[in-house]
Design a protein around this motif. Structure first.
Motif, PDB file in Angstrom:
ATOM      1  N   THR A   1       4.781  -9.186  -3.003  1.00 31.64           N
ATOM      2  CA  THR A   1       3.314  -9.192  -2.917  1.00 31.64           C
ATOM      3  C   THR A   1       2.704 -10.050  -4.028  1.00 31.64           C
ATOM      4  O   THR A   1       1.675 -10.686  -3.830  1.00 31.64           O
ATOM      5  CB  THR A   1       2.774  -7.734  -2.928  1.00 31.64           C
ATOM      6  OG1 THR A   1       1.516  -7.712  -2.267  1.00 31.64           O
ATOM      7  CG2 THR A   1       2.649  -7.152  -4.324  1.00 31.64           C
TER       8      THR A   1
ATOM      9  N   GLY B   1       0.092  -1.917   2.157  1.00 34.33           N
ATOM     10  CA  GLY B   1      -0.548  -1.835   0.845  1.00 34.33           C
ATOM     11  C   GLY B   1      -1.686  -2.824   0.688  1.00 34.33           C
ATOM     12  O   GLY B   1      -2.576  -2.627  -0.128  1.00 34.33           O
TER      13      GLY B   1
ATOM     14  N   ALA C   1       9.197  -0.018  -3.956  1.00 37.06           N
ATOM     15  CA  ALA C   1       7.995  -0.546  -4.609  1.00 37.06           C
ATOM     16  C   ALA C   1       8.363  -1.698  -5.529  1.00 37.06           C
ATOM     17  O   ALA C   1       7.683  -2.732  -5.563  1.00 37.06           O
ATOM     18  CB  ALA C   1       7.299   0.563  -5.393  1.00 37.06           C
TER      19      ALA C   1
ATOM     20  N   ILE D   1       1.974   2.260  -3.652  1.00 37.43           N
ATOM     21  CA  ILE D   1       1.557   3.431  -2.854  1.00 37.43           C
ATOM     22  C   ILE D   1       2.166   3.376  -1.451  1.00 37.43           C
ATOM     23  O   ILE D   1       2.667   4.374  -0.927  1.00 37.43           O
ATOM     24  CB  ILE D   1       0.013   3.497  -2.811  1.00 37.43           C
ATOM     25  CG1 ILE D   1      -0.492   3.875  -4.205  1.00 37.43           C
ATOM     26  CG2 ILE D   1      -0.470   4.506  -1.772  1.00 37.43           C
ATOM     27  CD1 ILE D   1      -1.973   3.765  -4.387  1.00 37.43           C
ATOM     28  N   ALA D   2       2.168   2.179  -0.843  1.00 37.00           N
ATOM     29  CA  ALA D   2       2.709   2.048   0.509  1.00 37.00           C
ATOM     30  C   ALA D   2       4.211   2.340   0.535  1.00 37.00           C
ATOM     31  O   ALA D   2       4.713   2.990   1.462  1.00 37.00           O
ATOM     32  CB  ALA D   2       2.437   0.647   1.039  1.00 37.00           C
TER      33      ALA D   2
ATOM     34  N   TYR E   1      -5.210  -1.722  -0.084  1.00 37.65           N
ATOM     35  CA  TYR E   1      -5.877  -2.309  -1.246  1.00 37.65           C
ATOM     36  C   TYR E   1      -6.047  -3.821  -1.124  1.00 37.65           C
ATOM     37  O   TYR E   1      -6.238  -4.506  -2.117  1.00 37.65           O
ATOM     38  CB  TYR E   1      -5.103  -1.972  -2.537  1.00 37.65           C
ATOM     39  CG  TYR E   1      -5.177  -0.504  -2.894  1.00 37.65           C
ATOM     40  CD1 TYR E   1      -6.254  -0.001  -3.619  1.00 37.65           C
ATOM     41  CD2 TYR E   1      -4.186   0.374  -2.471  1.00 37.65           C
ATOM     42  CE1 TYR E   1      -6.328   1.345  -3.919  1.00 37.65           C
ATOM     43  CE2 TYR E   1      -4.242   1.727  -2.772  1.00 37.65           C
ATOM     44  CZ  TYR E   1      -5.316   2.196  -3.497  1.00 37.65           C
ATOM     45  OH  TYR E   1      -5.391   3.528  -3.796  1.00 37.65           O
TER      46      TYR E   1
ATOM     47  N   ARG F   1      -0.737  -2.515  -6.655  1.00 43.11           N
ATOM     48  CA  ARG F   1      -0.994  -1.084  -6.537  1.00 43.11           C
ATOM     49  C   ARG F   1      -0.758  -0.630  -5.095  1.00 43.11           C
ATOM     50  O   ARG F   1      -0.151   0.400  -4.845  1.00 43.11           O
ATOM     51  CB  ARG F   1      -2.434  -0.796  -6.967  1.00 43.11           C
ATOM     52  CG  ARG F   1      -2.783   0.669  -6.993  1.00 43.11           C
ATOM     53  CD  ARG F   1      -4.112   0.906  -7.651  1.00 43.11           C
ATOM     54  NE  ARG F   1      -5.148  -0.020  -7.179  1.00 43.11           N
ATOM     55  CZ  ARG F   1      -6.451   0.149  -7.403  1.00 43.11           C
ATOM     56  NH1 ARG F   1      -6.860   1.178  -8.100  1.00 43.11           N
ATOM     57  NH2 ARG F   1      -7.339  -0.720  -6.961  1.00 43.11           N
ATOM     58  N   GLY F   2      -1.209  -1.453  -4.149  1.00 45.54           N
ATOM     59  CA  GLY F   2      -1.017  -1.138  -2.733  1.00 45.54           C
ATOM     60  C   GLY F   2       0.456  -1.078  -2.366  1.00 45.54           C
ATOM     61  O   GLY F   2       0.884  -0.192  -1.614  1.00 45.54           O
ATOM     62  N   ALA F   3       1.248  -2.018  -2.907  1.00 40.41           N
ATOM     63  CA  ALA F   3       2.677  -2.046  -2.599  1.00 40.41           C
ATOM     64  C   ALA F   3       3.356  -0.772  -3.079  1.00 40.41           C
ATOM     65  O   ALA F   3       4.208  -0.199  -2.389  1.00 40.41           O
ATOM     66  CB  ALA F   3       3.324  -3.269  -3.245  1.00 40.41           C
TER      67      ALA F   3
END
Lengths: 411, 291
Positions: free
Chosen positions: B26, B232, B19, B242-243, B283, B238-240
């Protein structure tokens, strides 16, 4: 009406150009022998970048040292030798291009092999097509020999799949009370590692050692934690790992983290990389780790003591720093030299015939090849003891007793 | 059951590291709409800088971040100004080529300086561990996860609690509109690129302590990082996060329950399913372009 004429002219010009190109790229001489006393070039595709770059550089050291020694004694059958290396970036496609260029463009007199079975397989298809002898130091997986190629010669004491045979023989030779009851296996899906592990598993199962875990993982794996977890949870007496150096180190570190200590641990590669391996895992943690080997620095084989001293003089370090790739590459030159003397020629066809008969003396010991280039010897079992690798099996080659059970990792 | 729990715990801890590495990638995409395929090489460069400090001055890898993160920030700013800023037309396509060239340049330089042999960052906490739930966790994973939380937390604060963060988010939403309301987009882009590259240094330290690496290690790394930010949602921090955690948990659990051979496949299966349902990723923001 002009169009057909211009098409015809274009066609004639194209054909002419093709003919000229064909005349210009005369096929290389694979059967003829260079004129006596003329210098020759030996071409090698080596992995100077990519996954095999560490091994590739060690091969260059071994080849260069042989060429230096060969030229010092007058050259290969009187021909001064120059080595030409091209980087294949550990790529199976680049290695094919490299050997094609070495043979057709550079017109090298001879070719020596690259690192790994993975690269040797496509490379040998090219060299065989051009009729070149292909002595090679590092491609010994079963898939190298099952294609019916007679111009390839694997210059190590034993085919790769037999590398762990000494280990299994030692395990099964232990008294029943001490003999391990269970084994766990984990191996890279590589033609170098997996055949060794599969053969060891078959032999140990036949000898009554129960398999409690067997996993194959992709060569591109970077996170070894779950793999180590599986081995640890199996809690086997002996652990057999089909590794290259990075995963060999990663497994040992994961075992340390989990305070796991099998009675015996053998890895197909990694522990054979001398002080480089010791630096990465810590010298104290090398104690008792086993690895199959065809060579070790104190081996009493012809010319080995000189090889070791010359290597240190040329590249520095200690005997423990010499990676096994270097003597393997050096041995390629040795068998070619002896085959040339036997055939009184360095023509590739004569070398191929000569290499298929008789025994050749190398720093790795004597070796002979069958019709498919498989060596007919056996590899040895080596163990780290007191910061050095020493042969421990078979008894005829052993200089120390195997440490069993292996001491615990230092944590 | 312990094995699955262990895989989940290590998946979370290792996912945090990915992450951290993916967050820079990202962020750079979000601000500049460029795909930095050289990000993996920058992570490896960060690992080598810490390796050099460890070998020459015996500086602990985590402590070395005090030097390497600012240094990598400056490197990032310089790279952005020299190579990225001049790209005016067709930025997304050209940036792939330019940043790939940067990656090759870094790989060549590292190969020349350090050779292509595998190395690893060593410290006492690399193999020292503590017991929990019936297994052991090495301190390096815990420290690494702590570093991830700290760096990612700092980025979130920077983005959502500062004026500069507002400028960055405005640029991420609409570059042209941000310029119209007075945001110095070039300056924001250079600083954001520098921040992204400095997070690569932090990620590189943990990657270098948990993996053997050489100058060519960036190829495997960038493919994983790109997969994470696609899942993500491109541009979403946030997506990165969680992914990355999802990726590592799925891979680790698949490896222990089924087979390591199916580990990557299981994750890619999830990726395909998500992209079919949400083409913009978990996201990501769906952009409707005017034709």
């Amino acid at each position: 009406m002009r169009k057909p004429v211009s098409l015809a002219v274009t066609g004639i010009v194209s054909l002419g150009a093709l003919s000229l190109a064909a005349c210009g790229s005369s096929s290389p001489s694979s059967s003829g022998s260079p004129q006596a006393g003329t210098p020759i070039t030996i071409g090698v595709s080596v992995s100077l970048t990519g996954d095999f770059s560490g091994d590739g550089k060690a091969l260059v050291q071994g080849y260069d040292l042989w060429a230096q020694d060969e030229n010092a004694k007058g050259g290969l059958l009187g021909h001064h030798v120059t080595m030409k290396y091209v980087d294949d970036a550990s790529s199976t496609t680049q290695v094919v291009t490299n050997y094609q260029n070495l043979i057709t463009q550079d017109k090298v007199a001879l070719v020596f092999g690259p690192f790994s079975s993975l690269l040797t397989i496509p490379a040998s298809t090219v060299t065989d097509r051009f009729g070149y002898a292909f002595p090679e130091p590092a491609g010994g997986g079963p898939s190298v020999f099952n294609r019916g190629i007679h111009s390839l010669f694997f210059v190590q004491p034993a085919p790769v799949e037999d590398n762990l045979v000494s280990f299994t023989q030692w395990v099964l030779s232990l008294p029943a009370a001490q003999r391990p009851a269970t084994a766990a296996y984990s191996t890279e899906d590589d033609p170098f590692t997996q055949p060794q592990v599969d053969k060891a598993r078959a032999l140990l199962e036949a000898g009554g050692v129960r398999t409690v875990s067997y996993k194959v993982y992709p060569a591109e794996t970077t996170d070894f934690t779950p793999l180590a977890q599986q081995v640890i949870s199996a809690n086997a007496d002996v652990v057999i790992l089909g590794t290259q150096e990075p995963d060999a180190v990663a497994f040992i570190k994961a075992f340390q983290q989990q305070h796991y200590n099998p009675k015996a641990l053998v890895e197909t590669a990694g522990p054979d990389q001398g002080s480089d391996f010791a630096t990465k895992v810590g010298t104290a943690n090398t104690e008792g780790v086993m690895v199959p080997a065809g060579w070790w620095s104190s081996a009493k084989t012809p010319f080995n003591a000189t090889f070791v001293s010359e290597f240190i003089a040329k590249y520095g370090g200690t005997p423990g720093d010499i990676p096994s790739d270097a003597p393997e590459a050096y041995s390629v030159g040795e068998v070619v030299d002896q085959a040339a003397q036997k055939a009184h020629s360095i023509a590739n066809s004569a070398l191929i015939a000569a290499l298929h008969s008789g025994t050749f003396q190398t720093v790795q010991g004597p070796m002979a090849f069958d019709s498919l280039g498989r060596p007919n010897g056996a590899s040895f079992l080596v163990q780290w003891q007191n910061g050095l690798t020493v042969p421990v099996y078979p008894p005829s080659a052993a200089v120390a007793q195997p440490e069993y059970p292996k001491p615990a990792f230092s944590g | 059951m312990t094995l699955i729990l262990e895989a989940v715990v290590f998946g979370i801890l290792t996912g945090g590291v990915y992450a951290l590495m993916a967050s820079g990638l990202t962020l750079i995409f979000g601000v500049m709409r460029i795909i930095n395929v050289g990000h993996g090489a920058l992570v490896i460069l960060g690992a080598y800088l810490s390796f050099a400090l460890l070998r020459s001055a015996n500086i602990d890898p985590f402590v070395s971040l005090v030097i390497t993160m600012p240094a990598m920030f400056l490197i990032g700013v310089v790279l952005q100004v020299i190579f990225i800023r001049p790209l005016k037309d067709d930025r997304e396509a050209l940036s792939v080529l330019v940043t790939y060239a940067i990656a090759l340049g870094i790989e060549g330089l590292l190969g020349y300086l350090f050779t292509n042999n595998f190395v690893q960052l060593n410290a006492w906490y690399e193999t020292a561990s503590f017991a929990v739930f019936g297994f052991h966790i090495a301190y390096v994973y815990l420290f690494g996860f702590g570093l991830c939380l700290a760096v990612l937390g700092a980025i979130f604060v920077l983005l959502y609690r500062t004026t500069f963060g507002s400028a960055v988010r405005a640029t991420m939403l609409n570059r042209t509109a941000a310029q119209l309301v007075g945001v110095n987009v070039d300056r924001v882009s250079a600083i954001a690129f520098g921040i992204g590259v400095s997070t690569a240094a932090a990620g590189g330290v943990i990657f270098g302590m948990t993996n053997a690496f050489n100058p060519g290690s960036h190829y495997d790394l960038i493919s994983r990082l790109l997969t994470i930010i696609v899942l993500g949602g491109l541009g979403s921090l946030r997506g990165a996060v969680i992914a990355a955690v999802a990726m590592l948990i799925i891979e680790d659990v698949t490896a222990v329950v089924i087979s390591p051979v199916w580990a990557s496949f299981a994750f890619f299966l999830l990726l395909v399913i998500v992209l079919v349902v949400r083409p913009q990723g978990l996201y990501g923001i769906r952009v409707r372009e005017r034709i």
